[in-house]
Scaffold this motif. Structure first.
Motif, PDB file in Angstrom:
ATOM      1  N   UNK A   1      15.033 -50.606  22.216  1.00  0.00           N
ATOM      2  CA  UNK A   1      16.017 -49.734  23.053  1.00  0.00           C
ATOM      3  C   UNK A   1      15.423 -48.473  23.661  1.00  0.00           C
ATOM      4  N   UNK A   2      14.676 -47.614  22.901  1.00  0.00           N
ATOM      5  CA  UNK A   2      14.094 -46.588  23.266  1.00  0.00           C
ATOM      6  C   UNK A   2      12.940 -46.572  24.539  1.00  0.00           C
ATOM      7  N   UNK A   3      12.104 -47.614  24.293  1.00  0.00           N
ATOM      8  CA  UNK A   3      10.843 -47.827  25.261  1.00  0.00           C
ATOM      9  C   UNK A   3      10.710 -48.912  26.109  1.00  0.00           C
ATOM     10  N   UNK A   4      11.404 -49.912  25.654  1.00  0.00           N
ATOM     11  CA  UNK A   4      11.359 -51.265  26.680  1.00  0.00           C
ATOM     12  C   UNK A   4      12.581 -51.498  27.365  1.00  0.00           C
ATOM     13  N   UNK A   5      13.796 -51.002  27.083  1.00  0.00           N
ATOM     14  CA  UNK A   5      14.904 -51.412  27.633  1.00  0.00           C
ATOM     15  C   UNK A   5      15.046 -50.560  29.052  1.00  0.00           C
TER      16      UNK A   5
ATOM     17  N   UNK B   1      17.307 -45.107  38.280  1.00  0.00           N
ATOM     18  CA  UNK B   1      18.579 -45.938  37.673  1.00  0.00           C
ATOM     19  C   UNK B   1      18.235 -46.197  36.210  1.00  0.00           C
ATOM     20  N   UNK B   2      16.954 -46.003  35.686  1.00  0.00           N
ATOM     21  CA  UNK B   2      16.614 -46.713  34.494  1.00  0.00           C
ATOM     22  C   UNK B   2      17.569 -46.237  33.355  1.00  0.00           C
ATOM     23  N   UNK B   3      18.135 -47.076  32.186  1.00  0.00           N
ATOM     24  CA  UNK B   3      19.183 -46.934  31.408  1.00  0.00           C
ATOM     25  C   UNK B   3      18.466 -46.262  30.193  1.00  0.00           C
ATOM     26  N   UNK B   4      18.753 -44.955  29.865  1.00  0.00           N
ATOM     27  CA  UNK B   4      18.146 -44.451  28.594  1.00  0.00           C
ATOM     28  C   UNK B   4      19.220 -44.080  27.610  1.00  0.00           C
ATOM     29  N   UNK B   5      18.591 -44.474  26.196  1.00  0.00           N
ATOM     30  CA  UNK B   5      19.316 -44.132  25.241  1.00  0.00           C
ATOM     31  C   UNK B   5      19.914 -42.843  25.042  1.00  0.00           C
ATOM     32  N   UNK B   6      21.264 -42.527  24.996  1.00  0.00           N
ATOM     33  CA  UNK B   6      21.843 -41.347  24.781  1.00  0.00           C
ATOM     34  C   UNK B   6      22.499 -40.817  26.337  1.00  0.00           C
ATOM     35  N   UNK B   7      22.185 -41.747  27.374  1.00  0.00           N
ATOM     36  CA  UNK B   7      22.603 -41.380  28.531  1.00  0.00           C
ATOM     37  C   UNK B   7      23.464 -42.430  28.986  1.00  0.00           C
ATOM     38  N   UNK B   8      23.097 -43.987  28.853  1.00  0.00           N
ATOM     39  CA  UNK B   8      23.552 -45.054  29.161  1.00  0.00           C
ATOM     40  C   UNK B   8      24.206 -45.857  28.184  1.00  0.00           C
ATOM     41  N   UNK B   9      25.236 -46.476  28.294  1.00  0.00           N
ATOM     42  CA  UNK B   9      25.563 -47.235  26.940  1.00  0.00           C
ATOM     43  C   UNK B   9      24.810 -48.466  26.175  1.00  0.00           C
TER      44      UNK B   9
ATOM     45  N   UNK C   1      21.442 -49.240  25.929  1.00  0.00           N
ATOM     46  CA  UNK C   1      20.349 -48.901  24.930  1.00  0.00           C
ATOM     47  C   UNK C   1      21.016 -47.953  23.878  1.00  0.00           C
ATOM     48  N   UNK C   2      22.037 -47.236  24.026  1.00  0.00           N
ATOM     49  CA  UNK C   2      22.494 -46.491  22.797  1.00  0.00           C
ATOM     50  C   UNK C   2      23.092 -47.277  21.890  1.00  0.00           C
ATOM     51  N   UNK C   3      23.785 -48.514  22.386  1.00  0.00           N
ATOM     52  CA  UNK C   3      24.303 -49.331  21.343  1.00  0.00           C
ATOM     53  C   UNK C   3      23.273 -50.090  20.595  1.00  0.00           C
ATOM     54  N   UNK C   4      21.901 -50.577  21.463  1.00  0.00           N
ATOM     55  CA  UNK C   4      21.097 -51.355  20.683  1.00  0.00           C
ATOM     56  C   UNK C   4      20.166 -50.467  19.871  1.00  0.00           C
ATOM     57  N   UNK C   5      19.971 -49.179  20.152  1.00  0.00           N
ATOM     58  CA  UNK C   5      19.278 -48.290  19.370  1.00  0.00           C
ATOM     59  C   UNK C   5      20.410 -47.908  18.038  1.00  0.00           C
ATOM     60  N   UNK C   6      21.471 -48.085  18.186  1.00  0.00           N
ATOM     61  CA  UNK C   6      22.336 -47.673  16.876  1.00  0.00           C
ATOM     62  C   UNK C   6      22.284 -48.933  16.179  1.00  0.00           C
TER      63      UNK C   6
ATOM     64  N   UNK D   1      15.261 -38.909  24.607  1.00  0.00           N
ATOM     65  CA  UNK D   1      14.366 -39.567  23.993  1.00  0.00           C
ATOM     66  C   UNK D   1      13.448 -39.076  23.322  1.00  0.00           C
ATOM     67  N   UNK D   2      13.173 -37.664  23.216  1.00  0.00           N
ATOM     68  CA  UNK D   2      12.662 -36.808  22.152  1.00  0.00           C
ATOM     69  C   UNK D   2      13.705 -36.946  20.949  1.00  0.00           C
ATOM     70  N   UNK D   3      14.745 -36.697  20.998  1.00  0.00           N
ATOM     71  CA  UNK D   3      15.652 -36.460  19.870  1.00  0.00           C
ATOM     72  C   UNK D   3      15.549 -38.024  19.054  1.00  0.00           C
ATOM     73  N   UNK D   4      15.750 -39.082  19.671  1.00  0.00           N
ATOM     74  CA  UNK D   4      15.562 -40.243  19.097  1.00  0.00           C
ATOM     75  C   UNK D   4      14.136 -40.766  18.545  1.00  0.00           C
ATOM     76  N   UNK D   5      13.258 -40.365  19.193  1.00  0.00           N
ATOM     77  CA  UNK D   5      11.996 -40.336  18.726  1.00  0.00           C
ATOM     78  C   UNK D   5      11.700 -39.765  17.327  1.00  0.00           C
ATOM     79  N   UNK D   6      12.146 -38.466  17.326  1.00  0.00           N
ATOM     80  CA  UNK D   6      12.115 -37.442  16.087  1.00  0.00           C
ATOM     81  C   UNK D   6      12.763 -38.357  14.852  1.00  0.00           C
ATOM     82  N   UNK D   7      14.078 -39.086  15.233  1.00  0.00           N
ATOM     83  CA  UNK D   7      14.974 -39.915  14.303  1.00  0.00           C
ATOM     84  C   UNK D   7      13.961 -40.895  13.840  1.00  0.00           C
ATOM     85  N   UNK D   8      13.398 -41.783  14.822  1.00  0.00           N
ATOM     86  CA  UNK D   8      12.499 -43.175  14.285  1.00  0.00           C
ATOM     87  C   UNK D   8      11.326 -42.332  13.691  1.00  0.00           C
ATOM     88  N   UNK D   9      10.697 -41.241  13.843  1.00  0.00           N
ATOM     89  CA  UNK D   9       9.680 -40.695  12.916  1.00  0.00           C
ATOM     90  C   UNK D   9      10.215 -40.599  11.339  1.00  0.00           C
ATOM     91  N   UNK D  10      11.386 -39.879  11.467  1.00  0.00           N
ATOM     92  CA  UNK D  10      12.013 -39.761  10.290  1.00  0.00           C
ATOM     93  C   UNK D  10      12.259 -41.147   9.212  1.00  0.00           C
TER      94      UNK D  10
END
Length: 229
Positions: A131-135, A148-156, A158-163, A39-48
């Protein structure tokens, strides 16, 4: 012996919904605290992306590539293969997307976020935020355990929607990076619909909306190019 016409689609699944969702619990337990890093990595990307940093494109592409590779081998190969014979194909599809992101986004630098965003691009940012915060909240809201929460970078999913969100927020649509995420929206939807999951329509609706936005942006770019000739 029951007649074939008495079977429902869910009877053809090799696993039950409980087993399917249990995989995410096991995944999260074994990988903790990798979820925080993801989540931290994706958040950093979102900030960029929000700051339109010149280096955002390559960094975001690299983060997405790592996420797709992690899901390919950390989830499909290690977990999902134990209950679904198609998992190895999904694994290689996600690994292929990771390579495409590295080649197109990192190697050739074709992913950029330096231009002023339009309304259609804001859809991509909104999808990324979702994808990062609501899914991850959908499963617990439907009664599944928080573990069992599905997290981007861990589960498929949210990773797809974030992409898709990151790709639609970019300066230009990179069509070579869209097919696999859009196909996954259809594949996971078929699985969820067969299981009777309440969230089954989320991925196909998001995928269809993403395709429409991508086509509209492509047509808009062609129109702008002709106008400047």
């Amino acid at each position: 012996m029951s007649e074939w016409w008495t079977y429902e689609p869910r009877d053809l699944l090799m696993f039950s919904p409980d087993v399917y969702y249990r995989l995410f619990e096991l995944q999260n337990t074994d990988l903790w605290p990798a979820q925080i890093l993801a989540v931290g990595a994706f958040l950093a990307g979102l900030v960029l992306i929000a700051r339109r940093a010149p280096s955002a494109g390559r960094i975001v592409a690299a983060l997405l590539a790592v996420a797709w590779a992690a899901v390919a081998f950390g989830y499909f190969h290690t977990r999902y293969a134990s209950i679904n014979l198609a998992a190895p194909y999904y694994c290689w599809a996600f690994a292929t997307q990771a390579v495409l992101l590295l080649l197109s986004g990192v190697g050739f630098g074709r992913l950029g976020y330096t231009e002023r965003r339009t309304g259609l691009q804001h859809f991509g940012v909104a999808l990324l935020v979702f994808a990062l915060f609501l899914q991850p909240l959908i499963g617990p809201a439907l009664g599944h355990p928080w573990t069992g929460a599905e997290i981007a970078g861990i589960a498929p999913d949210p990773t797809v929607l974030a992409t898709l969100g990151a790709l639609l927020a970019a300066d230009r649509i990179r069509w070579e990076l869209l097919p696999i995420p859009l196909l996954w929206c259809a594949v996971t939807s078929a699985t969820l619909i067969t299981m009777g999951s309440p969230e089954a329509l989320l991925m196909p609706v998001a995928g269809a909306a993403s395709l429409v936005v991508a086509v509209c942006r492509g047509l808009q770019s062609r129109w702008d190019d002709r106008a400047t000739m």
